[in-house]
Design a protein around this motif. Structure first.
Motif, PDB file in Angstrom:
ATOM      1  N   TYR A   1       0.836  -1.199   0.000  1.00 48.83           N
ATOM      2  CA  TYR A   1       0.000   0.000   0.000  1.00 48.83           C
ATOM      3  C   TYR A   1       0.869   1.247   0.000  1.00 48.83           C
ATOM      4  N   ARG A   2       0.458   2.204  -0.805  1.00 49.40           N
ATOM      5  CA  ARG A   2       1.097   3.519  -0.853  1.00 49.40           C
ATOM      6  C   ARG A   2       0.012   4.582  -0.737  1.00 49.40           C
ATOM      7  N   GLN A   3       0.395   5.758  -0.285  1.00 49.45           N
ATOM      8  CA  GLN A   3      -0.546   6.874  -0.179  1.00 49.45           C
ATOM      9  C   GLN A   3      -0.884   7.394  -1.565  1.00 49.45           C
ATOM     10  N   HIS A   4      -2.163   7.584  -1.845  1.00 49.63           N
ATOM     11  CA  HIS A   4      -2.606   8.144  -3.118  1.00 49.63           C
ATOM     12  C   HIS A   4      -3.680   9.192  -2.855  1.00 49.63           C
ATOM     13  N   ASP A   5      -3.808  10.114  -3.789  1.00 46.72           N
ATOM     14  CA  ASP A   5      -4.719  11.242  -3.640  1.00 46.72           C
ATOM     15  C   ASP A   5      -6.095  10.873  -4.179  1.00 46.72           C
ATOM     16  N   ILE A   6      -7.003  10.538  -3.287  1.00 52.86           N
ATOM     17  CA  ILE A   6      -8.371  10.183  -3.658  1.00 52.86           C
ATOM     18  C   ILE A   6      -9.305  11.266  -3.123  1.00 52.86           C
ATOM     19  N   ALA A   7     -10.054  11.894  -4.011  1.00 54.80           N
ATOM     20  CA  ALA A   7     -11.034  12.889  -3.593  1.00 54.80           C
ATOM     21  C   ALA A   7     -12.360  12.193  -3.319  1.00 54.80           C
ATOM     22  N   VAL A   8     -12.941  12.477  -2.161  1.00 58.93           N
ATOM     23  CA  VAL A   8     -14.250  11.926  -1.792  1.00 58.93           C
ATOM     24  C   VAL A   8     -15.250  13.073  -1.788  1.00 58.93           C
ATOM     25  N   VAL A   9     -16.279  12.955  -2.605  1.00 58.92           N
ATOM     26  CA  VAL A   9     -17.278  14.004  -2.750  1.00 58.92           C
ATOM     27  C   VAL A   9     -18.649  13.441  -2.388  1.00 58.92           C
ATOM     28  N   THR A  10     -19.326  14.087  -1.462  1.00 53.76           N
ATOM     29  CA  THR A  10     -20.678  13.696  -1.078  1.00 53.76           C
ATOM     30  C   THR A  10     -21.674  14.662  -1.716  1.00 53.76           C
TER      31      THR A  10
ATOM     32  N   ILE B   1     -25.469  21.826  -3.745  1.00 52.24           N
ATOM     33  CA  ILE B   1     -24.072  21.868  -4.167  1.00 52.24           C
ATOM     34  C   ILE B   1     -23.974  22.588  -5.513  1.00 52.24           C
ATOM     35  N   SER B   2     -22.939  23.390  -5.672  1.00 54.37           N
ATOM     36  CA  SER B   2     -22.767  24.153  -6.914  1.00 54.37           C
ATOM     37  C   SER B   2     -21.603  23.613  -7.718  1.00 54.37           C
ATOM     38  N   ALA B   3     -21.620  23.916  -9.010  1.00 60.72           N
ATOM     39  CA  ALA B   3     -20.537  23.478  -9.888  1.00 60.72           C
ATOM     40  C   ALA B   3     -19.215  24.115  -9.473  1.00 60.72           C
ATOM     41  N   ASP B   4     -19.238  25.387  -9.086  1.00 59.61           N
ATOM     42  CA  ASP B   4     -18.000  26.051  -8.672  1.00 59.61           C
ATOM     43  C   ASP B   4     -17.412  25.393  -7.429  1.00 59.61           C
ATOM     44  N   ARG B   5     -18.270  25.059  -6.454  1.00 59.32           N
ATOM     45  CA  ARG B   5     -17.773  24.414  -5.246  1.00 59.32           C
ATOM     46  C   ARG B   5     -17.207  23.039  -5.577  1.00 59.32           C
ATOM     47  N   LEU B   6     -17.904  22.278  -6.420  1.00 60.37           N
ATOM     48  CA  LEU B   6     -17.408  20.956  -6.788  1.00 60.37           C
ATOM     49  C   LEU B   6     -16.079  21.062  -7.522  1.00 60.37           C
ATOM     50  N   ALA B   7     -15.972  22.007  -8.454  1.00 63.78           N
ATOM     51  CA  ALA B   7     -14.725  22.174  -9.206  1.00 63.78           C
ATOM     52  C   ALA B   7     -13.572  22.532  -8.280  1.00 63.78           C
ATOM     53  N   SER B   8     -13.851  23.387  -7.283  1.00 60.66           N
ATOM     54  CA  SER B   8     -12.777  23.765  -6.360  1.00 60.66           C
ATOM     55  C   SER B   8     -12.368  22.581  -5.480  1.00 60.66           C
ATOM     56  N   MET B   9     -13.307  21.692  -5.166  1.00 56.71           N
ATOM     57  CA  MET B   9     -12.989  20.506  -4.378  1.00 56.71           C
ATOM     58  C   MET B   9     -12.133  19.524  -5.170  1.00 56.71           C
ATOM     59  N   LEU B  10     -12.216  19.611  -6.489  1.00 58.44           N
ATOM     60  CA  LEU B  10     -11.477  18.689  -7.346  1.00 58.44           C
ATOM     61  C   LEU B  10     -10.234  19.330  -7.953  1.00 58.44           C
ATOM     62  N   ALA B  11      -9.816  20.463  -7.413  1.00 54.48           N
ATOM     63  CA  ALA B  11      -8.617  21.150  -7.908  1.00 54.48           C
ATOM     64  C   ALA B  11      -7.553  21.182  -6.815  1.00 54.48           C
ATOM     65  N   PRO B  12      -6.307  20.788  -7.129  1.00 55.20           N
ATOM     66  CA  PRO B  12      -5.900  20.161  -8.388  1.00 55.20           C
ATOM     67  C   PRO B  12      -6.525  18.783  -8.550  1.00 55.20           C
ATOM     68  N   HIS B  13      -6.512  18.293  -9.781  1.00 55.50           N
ATOM     69  CA  HIS B  13      -7.167  17.022 -10.044  1.00 55.50           C
ATOM     70  C   HIS B  13      -6.526  15.888  -9.246  1.00 55.50           C
ATOM     71  N   PRO B  14      -7.336  15.077  -8.575  1.00 52.87           N
ATOM     72  CA  PRO B  14      -6.816  13.945  -7.796  1.00 52.87           C
ATOM     73  C   PRO B  14      -6.502  12.760  -8.704  1.00 52.87           C
ATOM     74  N   GLN B  15      -5.993  11.696  -8.107  1.00 59.25           N
ATOM     75  CA  GLN B  15      -5.713  10.472  -8.868  1.00 59.25           C
ATOM     76  C   GLN B  15      -6.964   9.646  -9.092  1.00 59.25           C
TER      77      GLN B  15
END
Length: 335
Positions: free
Chosen positions: A202-211, A216-230
């Motif tokens: 196991y290695r550490q990887h960048d996983i974004a979890v979005v509920t 929820i707005s597109a701008d908020r979602l985009a900011s949560m996914l910036a920079p792009h995760p793995q």
């Protein structure tokens, strides 16, 4: 039978401090006294490793999972069965993670812990630890499992359901493997998986979890996914739905998917099967190439994503393996 115990920390061995509960109890002395007083098992056939440092399981990382895996393999040939004492907060993440990494281990591994420290008169530590010992001594335990509150669960089908109840864990899709009693009652062990030979650590990887939540707005979602995760894990509604009337929301997810990051969709419901496109509100996720977590628990799918990223899979293989059972974590292959 020879047993090995791995102690990682957690409430079971904690003591009071000015800053709250911290590891510090004499767990080794307590454990071996428990064996001498209440078990036919020869304590000389039980070994114990206390990982260094002991941690509150809230601080667990993929590196922590790997430390447990390494310790289990170190004693693989000298023990017949294994018990891991672990904090309850992330125990279902760890049991899920280890289920993928230990499909060729060949010996039972049962996790347990407690809601109260062993030094408290109201503690459930003795009941849970003796239950875990009984599970491995029964000869029925297999793979990675979790014993807690009189129930034995498949390690990748369980979730923490309560922070205070003695029956603190549940398996909402498949139910428990067994219930302790006189005698124990054993249920269908459930489905098996394809296995995974010689997994990379196991290695550490960048996983974004979005509920997904109302408003929820597109701008908020985009900011949560910036920079792009793995990878992106979306906790959607029901069978895989999201607000399809919000302008730009699907585009924010598409931008990540087009950049090569896999998008996996799980349900916020404890009992659900994700069927992308079953409703119009889930069609956008299907259109961007998201894949279904089917009926996996959140812990199982999150750790599976971490496992697959650690194996270095390409996009096509990654997507294929999300819905294929490695260790019985999903009911059926993704359609």
């Amino acid at each position: 039978m020879r047993l090995h115990v791995t102690y990682t920390g957690g409430t079971i061995g904690m003591v009071e401090s000015p800053d709250g509960l911290v590891p510090g109890a004499d767990l080794r002395g307590w454990l071996f006294q428990l064996l001498r007083q209440g078990s036919d098992l020869d304590s000389s056939k039980v070994s114990l490793t206390a990982l260094d440092p002991l941690i509150d399981s809230s601080n667990a990382t993929p590196g922590s999972w790997q430390s447990i895996i390494d310790d289990l393999w170190r004693f693989h040939d000298s023990a017949d069965a294994f018990i891991v004492l672990h904090g309850t907060d992330t125990m279902s993440y760890t049991t899920s993670a280890l289920s993928y990494a230990l499909t060729d281990f060949g010996k039972p591994v049962v996790f347990t812990g407690s809601q109260h420290p062993l030094g408290k008169i109201e503690s459930d530590a003795t009941a849970n630890v003796t239950g875990a010992f009984n599970a491995v001594l029964s000869g029925h335990a297999q793979g990675v499992e979790l014993f807690f509150g009189h129930h034995l669960f498949a390690g990748n089908r369980v979730t923490k359901a309560s922070s205070w109840a003695f029956e603190g864990f549940a398996s909402p899709i498949t139910g428990p493997v067994a219930q302790s009693g006189t005698p124990w009652h054993w249920n269908d062990a459930g489905s098996e998986g394809c296995g995974w030979r010689n997994p990379a650590p196991y290695r550490q990887h960048d996983i974004a979890v979005v509920t997904m939540v109302p408003g929820i707005s597109a701008d908020r979602l985009a900011s949560m996914l910036a920079p792009h995760p793995q990878a992106v894990l979306i906790r959607a509604y029901g069978v895989g739905n999201m607000p399809d009337a919000v302008p730009g929301l699907t585009d924010a997810i598409r931008a990540v998917a087009d950049g090569g990051a896999p998008v996996i969709v799980a349900s916020q419901c404890q009992q659900a099967e994700v069927m992308l496109g079953r409703y119009q509100a889930g069609a956008g996720l299907a259109e961007v190439g998201a894949c279904s977590a089917v009926d996996m628990t959140f812990e199982a799918v999150y750790t599976k994503i971490m496992f697959l990223l650690s194996q270095g899979l390409g996009a096509a293989d990654f997507t294929d393996w999300v819905g294929r059972p490695i260790a019985g974590e999903v009911s059926s292959p993704q359609q």
